[in-house]
Enzyme design. Structure first.
Site, PDB file in Angstrom:
ATOM      1  N   ILE A   9      50.797  41.824  44.160  1.00  0.00           N
ATOM      2  CA  ILE A   9      49.762  42.595  43.457  1.00  0.00           C
ATOM      3  C   ILE A   9      50.411  43.572  42.490  1.00  0.00           C
ATOM      4  CG2 ILE A   9      49.617  44.449  45.195  1.00  0.00           C
ATOM      5  CD1 ILE A   9      46.514  44.295  44.860  1.00  0.00           C
ATOM      6  N   CYS A  10      49.695  43.892  41.410  1.00  0.00           N
ATOM      7  CA  CYS A  10      50.113  44.951  40.485  1.00  0.00           C
ATOM      8  C   CYS A  10      48.865  45.771  40.176  1.00  0.00           C
ATOM      9  CB  CYS A  10      50.789  44.378  39.241  1.00  0.00           C
ATOM     10  SG  CYS A  10      49.717  43.386  38.192  1.00  0.00           S
ATOM     11  N   GLN A  11      48.748  46.304  38.979  1.00  0.00           N
ATOM     12  CA  GLN A  11      47.572  47.113  38.650  1.00  0.00           C
ATOM     13  C   GLN A  11      46.384  46.247  38.245  1.00  0.00           C
ATOM     14  OE1 GLN A  11      47.138  50.318  39.226  1.00  0.00           O
ATOM     15  NE2 GLN A  11      45.041  50.251  38.472  1.00  0.00           N
TER      16      GLN A  11
ATOM     17  N   THR B 290      45.312  46.127  41.891  1.00  0.00           N
ATOM     18  CA  THR B 290      44.933  47.373  42.559  1.00  0.00           C
ATOM     19  C   THR B 290      43.756  48.036  41.855  1.00  0.00           C
ATOM     20  OG1 THR B 290      47.253  47.637  43.216  1.00  0.00           O
ATOM     21  CG2 THR B 290      45.833  49.574  43.428  1.00  0.00           C
TER      22      THR B 290
END
Length: 100
Positions: A57-59, A85
């Site tokens: 996951i990232c932003q 996120t």
């Protein structure tokens, strides 16, 4: 490349989650249980990745997609979390913030 939604992520259990955002982004709030290995460092920290299947996951989903593609080419069983996120938070889901 395999992908799941934030909703699917929330329903999963027992699958490690790697957050590839930078340390300051991670510290501002992350999906509970996520482990931070920034995209800028992951190439030097491959030994820290799970040997079993894991999620990335990232932003927003862009960096994690690039990381998943790179890891898949090295034989890792990685899945991208679409929306990242940011989507997790916009759905009102809980985040962890490390205590100082």
């Amino acid at each position: 490349m395999k992908s799941i939604t934030v909703t699917e992520l929330a329903e999963r259990s027992g699958v490690p989650l790697i957050d590839v955002r930078e340390v300051d982004e991670f510290a501002a709030g992350h999906v509970p249980g996520a482990v931070n290995i920034p995209m800028s460092e992951i190439g030097n920290r491959l030994e820290e990745l799970p040997s079993e299947a894991f999620d990335v996951i990232c932003q927003a989903g862009g960096r994690s997609a690039r990381v998943v593609e790179a890891l898949e080419s090295r034989g890792y069983d990685a899945t991208n979390v679409e929306g990242g996120t940011g989507e997790w938070i916009s759905q009102g889901r809980a985040v962890e913030v490390p205590s100082a």
